[in-house]
Design a protein around this motif. Structure first.
Motif, PDB file in Angstrom:
ATOM      1  N   SER A 146      -0.681   2.047  10.190  1.00  0.00           N
ATOM      2  CA  SER A 146      -1.469   2.012   8.877  1.00  0.00           C
ATOM      3  C   SER A 146      -0.513   1.686   7.915  1.00  0.00           C
ATOM      4  N   HIS A 201      -1.003  -5.847   2.915  1.00  0.00           N
ATOM      5  CA  HIS A 201      -2.149  -6.319   2.235  1.00  0.00           C
ATOM      6  C   HIS A 201      -1.971  -5.671   0.504  1.00  0.00           C
ATOM      7  N   VAL A 246      -8.946   5.695   2.934  1.00  0.00           N
ATOM      8  CA  VAL A 246      -9.699   4.092   3.294  1.00  0.00           C
ATOM      9  C   VAL A 246      -8.884   3.314   2.476  1.00  0.00           C
ATOM     10  N   GLU A 297      -8.899  -1.288   2.034  1.00  0.00           N
ATOM     11  CA  GLU A 297      -9.442  -2.361   2.208  1.00  0.00           C
ATOM     12  C   GLU A 297     -10.485  -2.198   3.665  1.00  0.00           C
ATOM     13  N   LYS A 298     -11.213  -1.277   3.376  1.00  0.00           N
ATOM     14  CA  LYS A 298     -12.304  -0.705   4.250  1.00  0.00           C
ATOM     15  C   LYS A 298     -11.844  -0.190   5.714  1.00  0.00           C
ATOM     16  N   LYS A 299     -10.463   0.104   5.664  1.00  0.00           N
ATOM     17  CA  LYS A 299      -9.977   0.473   7.000  1.00  0.00           C
ATOM     18  C   LYS A 299      -9.479   1.994   6.915  1.00  0.00           C
ATOM     19  N   LYS A 300      -9.760   3.024   7.818  1.00  0.00           N
ATOM     20  CA  LYS A 300      -9.225   4.341   7.612  1.00  0.00           C
ATOM     21  C   LYS A 300      -7.601   4.108   8.087  1.00  0.00           C
ATOM     22  N   LYS A 354      -5.946   3.216  -4.740  1.00  0.00           N
ATOM     23  CA  LYS A 354      -5.331   2.024  -4.160  1.00  0.00           C
ATOM     24  C   LYS A 354      -3.795   2.107  -4.300  1.00  0.00           C
TER      25      LYS A 354
END
Ligand SMILES: Nc1nc2c(c(CN[C@H]3C=C[C@H](O)[C@@H]3O)cn2[C@@H]2O[C@H](COP(=O)(O)O)[C@@H](O)[C@H]2O)c(=O)[nH]1
Length: 340
Positions: free
Chosen positions: A9, A16, A196, A198-201, A272
């Motif tokens: 992760s 990113h 979550v 960038e749409k990822k867990k 974020k």
């Protein structure tokens, strides 16, 4: 139940991230500055007991229960104003932050309250929690209602699934840190520190990982606590480690993020900026560990038993404690949550 790997992760978040960056050159410099310290006695596992008088000195079932209780409540000690904060006096000393929690626990035990016993904290009332964690200033411990809820929840699970003893859970992990981490995540919901991005867990698992680390420390890396995979843990993404990494210049914030932090903005868990700060901290420390091991390898020394994210974290966290003054111009990010 599937749990994302905190290190993967962290790598994804760092790749990113917009407002937080890791400076590889400065990472190398920090690793070099830690080089001599890393082989010192207090950097090692024994420092957990010798450096901190409030930590249990035994390696007993009771000491493991103490670690479980404390790490279940090991979150959110920061105060809005530095001069108005939760403090606990214990044996002639006044403790703040994380140590105020430990002081309150030890004060309760001295008063004959079995606070580390699951059958007690599973059914504690809010008033009893307020009494045990009462402040010696006007400022109460933050999130007292959430602390009451997680105590009742965790105590009930311990009673129902592990005979009331966290050592039973440790034994089920068969000396694997990763197995213990997953047993904790499967059974104790308040430890599931995820987001979550960038749409990822993604995951941080700060309290779950520090629980495994503190269990390793209190058992002195021996017997049920001789985890052969302890070096697979990451550092624990709290609000102090990012602060010290920025202070040491290994991590950098964008101008706009720095401005928000300086203004004391309160972020929400999962924002974020918060995810980037926590993910980049984990990634930054994994790079520092890597560089440190390389430096030792060059010297022909295999330090894999002596250097891992846990010991680096403990060292950086203690450093942040001991350098409050110099670090006062480096803001820490503020989130009120039960995860760190
Ligand atoms: N990354 C990391 N975060 C840690 C710890 C500890 C305590 N562990 C020590 C205990 C025994 C061992 O000797 C460990 O050194 C607390 N915290 C977090 O810090 C914050 C409190 O900070 P302040 O307000 O300054 O007290 C809060 O989020 C709390 O959850 C750690 O070790 N690593």
């Amino acid at each position: 139940m599937e749990f994302p790997c905190p290190l993967e992760s962290a790598k994804f978040i760092a790749a990113h991230s917009k407002d937080v960056s890791v400076d590889e050159e400065e990472v190398r410099r920090v690793a070099e500055s830690l080089f001599d310290k890393a082989s010192a006695e207090e950097f090692g596992l024994a420092g957990w007991k010798t450096l901190h008088e409030l930590n249990p000195q035994a390696a007993s079932e009771e000491a493991v229960s103490w670690v479980f209780l404390v790490d279940t409540l090991n979150f959110s000690f920061w105060s809005e104003q530095e001069e108005q904060k939760y403090l606990v006096k214990y044996k002639g000393r006044t403790y703040s932050g994380y140590w105020s929690l430990c002081a309150a626990v030890n004060r309760a035990l001295d008063d004959g309250i079995p606070i580390t016993s699951a059958s007690y904290f599973a059914t504690m009332t809010l008033d009893q929690v307020k009494q045990v964690f009462r402040s010696d200033t006007e400022v109460p411990i933050p999130l007292i209602e959430e602390r009451h809820r997680v105590l009742n929840e965790s105590g009930t699970v311990l009673l129902e699934k592990f005979g009331g003893s966290f050592l039973t859970c440790v034994k089920k992990s068969e000396k694997s840190a990763q197995k213990l981490l997953h047993l904790v995540l499967e059974n104790f919901p308040s430890y599931r520190d995820e987001a979550v991005f960038e749409k990822k867990k993604v995951s941080f698992y700060k309290r779950a990982q520090i629980l495994v680390a503190d269990t390793w420390s209190v058992l002195e890396g021996k017997g049920d606590g001789s985890f052969d995979d302890i070096s697979t843990l990451t550092i624990f993404a709290d609000y102090r480690i990012p602060q010290v990494l920025v202070h040491l210049k290994a991590m950098k914030y964008s101008e706009e993020l720095m401005k928000k932090l300086r203004e004391g903005t309160i972020f929400q868990s999962g924002d974020k900026e918060e995810v980037e700060i926590r993910g980049c901290s984990i990634w930054c420390c994994s790079l520092i560990c890597e560089h440190l091991l390389k430096l030792y390898e060059k010297k022909g020394q295999d330090m894999r038993e002596k250097i891992n994210a846990v010991l680096l974290d403990y060292h950086l966290w203690d450093y942040a404690r001991d350098h409050r003054e110099e670090m006062k111009d480096t803001p820490f990010h503020r989130v009120r949550c039960i995860y760190y």
